[in-house]
Design a protein around this motif. Structure first.
Motif, PDB file in Angstrom:
ATOM      1  N   ARG A  86     -19.948  53.425  46.281  1.00 55.46           N
ATOM      2  CA  ARG A  86     -18.590  52.982  45.920  1.00 55.46           C
ATOM      3  C   ARG A  86     -17.859  52.394  47.135  1.00 55.46           C
ATOM      4  N   ALA A  87     -17.948  53.089  48.264  1.00 53.49           N
ATOM      5  CA  ALA A  87     -17.245  52.643  49.469  1.00 53.49           C
ATOM      6  C   ALA A  87     -17.768  51.298  49.961  1.00 53.49           C
ATOM      7  N   ASP A  90     -16.724  48.430  47.661  1.00 55.54           N
ATOM      8  CA  ASP A  90     -15.315  48.117  47.926  1.00 55.54           C
ATOM      9  C   ASP A  90     -15.162  47.316  49.219  1.00 55.54           C
ATOM     10  N   ALA A  93     -16.305  43.761  48.701  1.00 53.44           N
ATOM     11  CA  ALA A  93     -15.298  43.007  47.942  1.00 53.44           C
ATOM     12  C   ALA A  93     -14.134  42.636  48.855  1.00 53.44           C
ATOM     13  N   ALA A  94     -13.699  43.556  49.694  1.00 54.47           N
ATOM     14  CA  ALA A  94     -12.602  43.280  50.623  1.00 54.47           C
ATOM     15  C   ALA A  94     -12.979  42.194  51.632  1.00 54.47           C
ATOM     16  N   VAL A  99     -17.762  41.723  43.106  1.00 57.41           N
ATOM     17  CA  VAL A  99     -18.511  42.800  42.464  1.00 57.41           C
ATOM     18  C   VAL A  99     -18.978  42.297  41.096  1.00 57.41           C
ATOM     19  N   ALA A 102     -19.993  47.003  38.756  1.00 56.86           N
ATOM     20  CA  ALA A 102     -19.324  48.114  39.434  1.00 56.86           C
ATOM     21  C   ALA A 102     -20.307  49.272  39.564  1.00 56.86           C
TER      22      ALA A 102
END
Length: 143
Positions: A86-87, A90, A93-94, A99, A102
């Motif tokens: 998950r991290a 994220d 994506a940042a 994504v 997911a």
């Protein structure tokens, strides 16, 4: 021929976007960076991933039907647990990635994964695979 791959080179239509994603966004350190041409990253002992500006990549390979385009390629990065999937999804994506899937249970082998496309279309699978490990000597264990 020894069973080894030393370089994986991907054509990229926007080398600057690739550089921003991997260097600025993900914090990777280039092994060699030739502006307007290619950027190399050492990704494992004796293994390099390169992003080559697409027009120059085509020139390097030559053209014609004997040089078909490669499709159906993903790069994978395994992490230690589901939270790390998950991290990292994220963070990617940042950094400018998209994504595509997911973080979720995978269809095969108890894998928990996400799919993220970099700014040039390279698809990464970020996965926690409890059946995957690497021995101290670098031997990969699956299953």
């Amino acid at each position: 021929m020894e069973q080894q791959v030393h370089f994986t080179t991907l054509a990229t239509p926007d080398l600057d976007a690739a550089r921003r994603f991997y260097v600025d966004g993900l914090g990777w350190t280039p092994l060699l960076d030739v502006p307007g041409e290619i950027v190399f990253f050492q990704v494992a002992p004796g293994t390099v991933l390169a992003f080559f500006e697409a027009a120059q990549f085509g020139q390097d390979l030559g053209t014609g039907p004997e040089r078909p385009a490669v499709s159906g390629v993903t790069l994978a990065h395994n992490v230690g647990d589901r939270d790390a999937v998950r991290a990292l999804a994220d963070a990617m994506a940042a950094a400018g990635g998209t994504v595509l899937t997911a973080p979720e249970e995978g269809a095969f082998g108890g894998v928990f994964h996400a799919l993220v496309r970099d700014p040039n279309g390279v698809v990464w699978e970020v996965a926690h695979n409890p059946g995957w490990s690497v021995d101290a000597d670098g031997t990969v264990r699956l299953g």
